[in-house]
Enzyme design. Structure first.
Site, PDB file in Angstrom:
ATOM      1  N   LYS A  55       0.834  -1.211   0.000  1.00 12.26           N
ATOM      2  CA  LYS A  55       0.000   0.000   0.000  1.00 12.26           C
ATOM      3  C   LYS A  55       0.870   1.263   0.000  1.00 12.26           C
ATOM      4  O   LYS A  55       0.631   2.187  -0.769  1.00 12.26           O
ATOM      5  CB  LYS A  55      -0.930   0.022   1.228  1.00 12.26           C
ATOM      6  CG  LYS A  55      -1.815  -1.205   1.351  1.00 12.26           C
ATOM      7  CD  LYS A  55      -2.704  -1.150   2.586  1.00 12.26           C
ATOM      8  CE  LYS A  55      -1.982  -1.119   3.918  1.00 12.26           C
ATOM      9  NZ  LYS A  55      -1.200  -2.333   4.230  1.00 12.26           N
TER      10      LYS A  55
ATOM     11  N   ARG B  11      -9.465   1.421   8.665  1.00 10.14           N
ATOM     12  CA  ARG B  11      -8.858   0.166   9.079  1.00 10.14           C
ATOM     13  C   ARG B  11      -9.871  -0.780   9.700  1.00 10.14           C
ATOM     14  O   ARG B  11      -9.536  -1.909  10.020  1.00 10.14           O
ATOM     15  CB  ARG B  11      -7.818   0.560  10.123  1.00 10.14           C
ATOM     16  CG  ARG B  11      -6.700  -0.366  10.387  1.00 10.14           C
ATOM     17  CD  ARG B  11      -5.733  -0.416   9.261  1.00 10.14           C
ATOM     18  NE  ARG B  11      -4.477  -0.910   9.705  1.00 10.14           N
ATOM     19  CZ  ARG B  11      -3.320  -0.397   9.335  1.00 10.14           C
ATOM     20  NH1 ARG B  11      -3.244   0.601   8.501  1.00 10.14           N
ATOM     21  NH2 ARG B  11      -2.214  -0.933   9.765  1.00 10.14           N
TER      22      ARG B  11
ATOM     23  N   ARG C 101      11.830  -5.780   4.918  1.00  8.56           N
ATOM     24  CA  ARG C 101      11.734  -4.323   4.717  1.00  8.56           C
ATOM     25  C   ARG C 101      12.779  -3.582   5.561  1.00  8.56           C
ATOM     26  O   ARG C 101      13.006  -3.892   6.723  1.00  8.56           O
ATOM     27  CB  ARG C 101      10.339  -3.828   5.112  1.00  8.56           C
ATOM     28  CG  ARG C 101      10.259  -2.300   5.107  1.00  8.56           C
ATOM     29  CD  ARG C 101       8.866  -1.761   5.149  1.00  8.56           C
ATOM     30  NE  ARG C 101       8.044  -2.342   6.197  1.00  8.56           N
ATOM     31  CZ  ARG C 101       6.732  -2.216   6.238  1.00  8.56           C
ATOM     32  NH1 ARG C 101       6.090  -1.545   5.312  1.00  8.56           N
ATOM     33  NH2 ARG C 101       6.048  -2.776   7.203  1.00  8.56           N
TER      34      ARG C 101
ATOM     35  N   ARG D   4      11.721  -1.517  11.000  1.00 14.07           N
ATOM     36  CA  ARG D   4      10.635  -1.027  11.851  1.00 14.07           C
ATOM     37  C   ARG D   4      10.445  -1.984  13.017  1.00 14.07           C
ATOM     38  O   ARG D   4      10.519  -3.196  12.839  1.00 14.07           O
ATOM     39  CB  ARG D   4       9.333  -0.960  11.029  1.00 14.07           C
ATOM     40  CG  ARG D   4       9.079   0.402  10.446  1.00 14.07           C
ATOM     41  CD  ARG D   4       7.959   0.405   9.439  1.00 14.07           C
ATOM     42  NE  ARG D   4       6.680  -0.158   9.870  1.00 14.07           N
ATOM     43  CZ  ARG D   4       5.560  -0.110   9.139  1.00 14.07           C
ATOM     44  NH1 ARG D   4       5.580   0.506   7.959  1.00 14.07           N
ATOM     45  NH2 ARG D   4       4.449  -0.653   9.558  1.00 14.07           N
TER      46      ARG D   4
ATOM     47  N   ARG E 182       0.014  -8.444  13.889  1.00 15.00           N
ATOM     48  CA  ARG E 182      -0.564  -7.521  12.894  1.00 15.00           C
ATOM     49  C   ARG E 182      -1.447  -8.284  11.905  1.00 15.00           C
ATOM     50  O   ARG E 182      -2.499  -7.801  11.497  1.00 15.00           O
ATOM     51  CB  ARG E 182       0.561  -6.789  12.144  1.00 15.00           C
ATOM     52  CG  ARG E 182       1.229  -5.731  13.009  1.00 15.00           C
ATOM     53  CD  ARG E 182       2.536  -5.284  12.424  1.00 15.00           C
ATOM     54  NE  ARG E 182       2.383  -4.548  11.183  1.00 15.00           N
ATOM     55  CZ  ARG E 182       3.368  -4.386  10.300  1.00 15.00           C
ATOM     56  NH1 ARG E 182       4.551  -4.921  10.511  1.00 15.00           N
ATOM     57  NH2 ARG E 182       3.162  -3.680   9.219  1.00 15.00           N
TER      58      ARG E 182
END
Ligand code: AP5
Length: 211
Positions: free
Chosen positions: A13, A87, A126, A159, A170
């Site tokens: 996203k 969300r 990431r 992160r 998550r």
């Protein structure tokens, strides 16, 4: 035009939101990026949000809705792409009410469909630049120098919520709270399904063709 990018964590996203901004001039509103900026500033909102974010939980709706209201009330008539908002159904309903009072509406919702194994690889790989926010991936999109940002040579970081134990949480939160939005927007005839497999450029071409 108001677009919403909906999808599991790591489905791309943020990457596609940035492309919609740089290539098509959309205002890219990422609630995750906004919250991380507040956490870095150690603001009142940031300190509150951090408790939830580090566990992979959603930040309370009232805080998020106030953030979005603030943006839209300042500049309602822009082309927006919302990434990571709404969300859950409560946020989607509040968003709709807010937009209605401004004579606006969500035009299209792109749902990024991706299998869990690819999601986990994308998230664990990431790396981000803490200075300029550029995103890389040790498997798919390496920086030129292994650990430094291509733009400003800042050491890249992982992160906190991309650590294995938080990723699982998550994904669980996504399935319980965000997944129902697919039906919500489908029933309104606004949902477009995008296969998030393929390169970033390939996914962007699919998005453009649906726009
Ligand atoms: P947020 O930052 O929104 O996290 P997320 O939704 O979990 O999404 P991600 O940023 O992890 O992934 P993405 O889909 O943007 O993928 P990306 O493009 O980066 O939210 C973080 C936290 O903030 C939440 O957990 C919550 O606590 C809070 N929060 C945020 N919004 C909220 C809200 N509305 N309400 C309540 N709480 C909220 O890509 C991932 C990786 O894959 C990158 O390394 C990238 O380089 C790579 N990649 C991307 N596309 C491709 C491709 N096509 N091929 C190969 N690699 C790719």
């Amino acid at each position: 035009m108001i677009l919403v990018l909906l999808g599991p964590p790591g489905s791309g996203k943020g990457t596609q939101g940035a492309l919609l901004k740089s290539k098509l001039g959309f205002e890219h509103i990422s609630t995750g990026d906004m919250l991380r900026a507040e956490v870095a500033k150690k603001s009142h909102l940031g300190l509150k949000a951090e408790e939830y974010m580090k566990q992979g939980l959603l930040v309370p709706d009232d805080l998020i809705i106030a953030m979005i209201k603030n943006i839209l009330s300042q500049a309602p008539h822009k082309n927006y792409v919302f990434d990571g908002f709404p969300r859950n159904v409560n946020q989607a309903e509040a968003f709709e009410t807010m937009l209605n009072t401004m004579g606006l509406q969500v035009d299209k919702v792109f749902y990024f469909d991706l299998d869990d194994d690819v999601i986990i690889k994308r998230l664990s790989g990431r790396r981000v630049c803490p200075k300029c926010g550029a995103t890389y991936n040790i498997y798919y999109q390496k920086p030129k120098n292994d650990t430094l940002c291509d733009n400003d040579n800042t050491p890249l970081i992982q992160r906190d919520d991309d650590k294995e134990e938080v990723i699982a949480n998550r994904l669980r939160v996504y399935k319980e709270q965000t997944f129902p939005l697919i039906e919500y927007y489908k029933s309104k005839g606004k949902l477009f399904v995008v296969s998030a497999n393929g390169t970033q450029e390939e996914v962007f071409e699919k998005l453009k063709s649906m726009l």
